[in-house]
Write a protein that holds these residues in place. Sequence first.
Motif, PDB file in Angstrom:
ATOM      1  N   ARG A   1       0.284   4.321  -1.123  1.00  0.00           N
ATOM      2  CA  ARG A   1      -0.312   5.649  -1.173  1.00  0.00           C
ATOM      3  C   ARG A   1      -1.485   5.710  -0.222  1.00  0.00           C
ATOM      4  N   CYS A   2      -1.939   6.923  -0.018  1.00  0.00           N
ATOM      5  CA  CYS A   2      -3.010   7.093   0.938  1.00  0.00           C
ATOM      6  C   CYS A   2      -4.235   7.651   0.249  1.00  0.00           C
ATOM      7  N   CYS A   3      -5.275   7.837   1.038  1.00  0.00           N
ATOM      8  CA  CYS A   3      -6.506   8.421   0.518  1.00  0.00           C
ATOM      9  C   CYS A   3      -6.210   9.843   0.137  1.00  0.00           C
TER      10      CYS A   3
ATOM     11  N   ILE B   1       0.871  -1.165   0.000  1.00  0.00           N
ATOM     12  CA  ILE B   1       0.000   0.000   0.000  1.00  0.00           C
ATOM     13  C   ILE B   1       0.907   1.212   0.000  1.00  0.00           C
TER      14      ILE B   1
ATOM     15  N   MET C   1     -10.391  -0.338   2.748  1.00  0.00           N
ATOM     16  CA  MET C   1      -9.985  -0.248   1.344  1.00  0.00           C
ATOM     17  C   MET C   1     -11.207  -0.172   0.433  1.00  0.00           C
TER      18      MET C   1
ATOM     19  N   ASN D   1     -11.814   5.129   8.515  1.00  0.00           N
ATOM     20  CA  ASN D   1     -10.450   5.669   8.589  1.00  0.00           C
ATOM     21  C   ASN D   1     -10.069   5.987  10.043  1.00  0.00           C
TER      22      ASN D   1
ATOM     23  N   PHE E   1      -5.043   5.553   7.750  1.00  0.00           N
ATOM     24  CA  PHE E   1      -4.321   5.058   6.588  1.00  0.00           C
ATOM     25  C   PHE E   1      -2.828   5.341   6.683  1.00  0.00           C
TER      26      PHE E   1
ATOM     27  N   VAL F   1      -8.656  -3.416   7.736  1.00  0.00           N
ATOM     28  CA  VAL F   1      -7.960  -2.780   6.610  1.00  0.00           C
ATOM     29  C   VAL F   1      -8.668  -3.089   5.298  1.00  0.00           C
TER      30      VAL F   1
END
Lengths: 67, 684
Positions: free
Chosen positions: A65-67, A63, B171, B550, B341, B167
């Motif tokens: 990258r982030c939101c 993963i 996603m 989140n 995240f 998680v």
Amino acid sequence: MRDAVKTLFGRLQQTGRLMVGLPDYQAYVEHRKRTHPGEPIMSYEEFFRERQESRYGGANGKIGRCC
Amino acid sequence: MTNVLPRVGWAVLALVGAIAYGVVAVSRGETINAVWLVIAAVCTYLIAFRFYGLFIAEKVLEVDPNRETPAVRYNDGLDYVPTNKYVLFGHHFAAIAGAGPLVGPVLAAQMGYLPGSLWILIGVVLAGAVQDFTVLMISTRRDGRSLGDIIRSEMGPVAGAVALIGVMLIMIILLAVLALVVVKALAASPWGTFTVFATIPTAMIMGLYGRFIRPGRVGEMSIIGFALLLAALIYGRTVSESPELGPLFTFKGETLALIIIGYGFVASVLPVWLLLAPRDYLSTFLKVGTITALAIGIVIVLPDLKMPAVTKFIDGTGPVFKGGLFPFLFITIACGSVSGFHALISSGTTPKMLESEAQGRFIGYGGMLMESFVAIMAMIAASVLEPGVYFAMNSPAGVIGADAAKAASVISGWGFVVTPEMLTQVAQDIGENSILSRAGGAPTLAVGMAEIFHRFLGGKAMMGFWYHFAILFEALFILTTVDAGTRVARFMIQDLVGAVIPSFRVTKSWTNNLIGSALAVMCWGYFLYAGVVDPLGGINTLWPLFGISNQMLAGIALIMCSVVLFKMKKEKYAWVTLLPTAWLLICTLTAGLQKLFDPSPAIGFLAHASKFGEALAQGQVLAPAKTIEQMSRIVFNDYVNAVMAGAFDLVVVAMLVFGVVSVRKALASPRVTAIEIGGKMGHA
């Protein structure tokens, strides 16, 4: 002065590349030469592909990258 | 004497910050300049970094510059590389910055700029930056292992499994809500749709160039890509005005959703060098460049904030999202103040490149402060709009109607005076047919950015260009996330199913690849489509779910951090992580329970389901549904959403129980029980 500008430019380029998952190739080469003398070293093209595959492909699905 | 000067400096800085806070908080009824908010934010960051960050580094984590980091220990020139701290900061920031900190504050602006800004600033200092920094250091001391791995080894395998399910859920919701933001921005916008579509061939040209013509020349590829994007952006206006081409790129939300779902599937199956990697280069550089430009723009233009400091919608009746200030403000703004995240990033690539533990504060704590500043800029961009225009863009069509006259009268009725002419004028300025009900944050942010950029670059004639540039910039990195996220979800699914059917784990198999991708796309595609057809706009439903998930993940990460502090026998300082943990758990659990059981159908999924279910049983059709079939779909979606909210709550409660058990065990042991590697406390 010229050296300082050169270093700054180099760092900026390094930052840009690392942002997309490409670490410094020169550092890789030097590391291999120092710690694994005589062993094969990937060419820049191989190194690039290996890093690309690892960032997006690899079985672990990082993963990155982030939101 | 040498000791006095810095102290005076910090005291002056604190004073300046306090004055800025005073101006931001006290002014009522008149507009204030954005510069006050910027000053308040910058002073907060500097002081927090210098004092609280340092306290955490020295007292709580006992950062030791002499302790070997994994980058040094396992240096392989590839994954583990000791990296210059400024270079690594750039890498870390590019990885954590995304659509989240841009969209959340825009939505939260419906309560005024003050509540959101305060939460962004207080949240980042006490929660977000603490989480990112602590997780980074904990992972660095464990060979750069991932969050899931650390939870498994410090809290047990069951806790690890529960966290992984969490998680996976986040996603799915994340991908759905981000895709929905893109759909909302592109629906009925041929200019935007054309430019975003054009990124696909652009990326492919870059990909082929970087694979066969000049292998690995990232800079050259990106310049070519950027030139093509600008061309598409300029030509996009011609396309949108052409009677033949315009309709070809004008889509309804439903069609766009199906296109994005199909795209997500194809993109996650294609080789990475062809589409994903080159577009990632473009989107990363464009993201960092645009964020920098926005910061410069705000400082040059110094716009006034037209949104009131606090609006009447803090009572929970706002059109953008329902629910009161507590807990929903703290759910809506997730990424700018604390984002779970980031725990995945801080335990991902960054700890493997940290040169020295002493740099952890700059990367972890500092990186998050920077992200918070992005959120503050998004808040400013949303607040420079006329409040009436803001509400016209962000209220669902079911509330304000579909024409400018109706919308203007409804919104003026709320006390935000706006005329139909103003609404059509803005639409005309930015080269769109209408700005009504363009929820999702991206279009509002884009208008705000166009408002700021055009004042120092290009004047009024450039507003349309800047608007679509901003849309492109957001859509580009959202689609990259959708693509990369679908791959990650696919690997997770393959791993989960592989536990039962081992052959499904083979990631090189095309059959597994296709089935896994299809499953991953279906998971988020379902929520996306449900969000698009939702007459209340979808963002209403999905964004709170995303925020809850989140913050839930942040809660999990902080529980882990607290457990580790207790295991390090640092219980004296455990409040540093326990405080944000408690606050996040209170927020997510309250919000989750309200989303489930609140008697108001506007907030509670179950109340909404029963309201529509009862009507359905009597054969009635309630607005905004138009057919019986739509009615039953609404009821079904409500139950699915309720299950998701319930699942998030259960995950949080389970992790809390695991946390308490681990802490008690750690307290009962007379020795340090944290499983660290290297260092004088470690058990290598």
